[in-house]
Design a protein around this motif. Sequence first.
Motif, short mmCIF file in Angstrom:
data_model
loop_
_atom_site.label_atom_id
_atom_site.label_comp_id
_atom_site.label_asym_id
_atom_site.label_seq_id
_atom_site.Cartn_x
_atom_site.Cartn_y
_atom_site.Cartn_z
N GLU A 94 29.60 32.22 123.94
CA GLU A 94 30.39 33.04 123.16
C GLU A 94 30.63 31.99 121.78
OE1 GLU A 94 31.76 36.10 123.03
OE2 GLU A 94 30.60 36.51 124.83
N ARG A 114 27.38 32.76 119.76
CA ARG A 114 27.76 33.95 118.92
C ARG A 114 28.41 33.98 117.92
NH1 ARG A 114 27.51 36.73 124.57
NH2 ARG A 114 25.64 36.86 125.16
N LYS A 115 29.60 33.48 117.91
CA LYS A 115 30.58 33.21 116.74
C LYS A 115 30.07 32.47 115.73
CE LYS A 115 35.46 31.96 116.39
NZ LYS A 115 36.58 31.66 117.05
#
Length: 55
Positions: free
Chosen positions: A15, A18-19
Amino acid sequence: MDKRDKQQVVQPGKELVRKWLKAELEQRRPPPDPEQIRRELGWDMLRLCREPGSR
């Protein structure tokens, strides 16, 4: 404790990656054209309201 333990790199979570990637891609996107900015801000509507012949 061994020296290798201190030097071991911890991988970031998916995550977080991805951010970061999303933020990087957004920075590279070119700015919108001036007409799109005017539409989104409603500047055309303001111009119509201020014209004396539109009433």
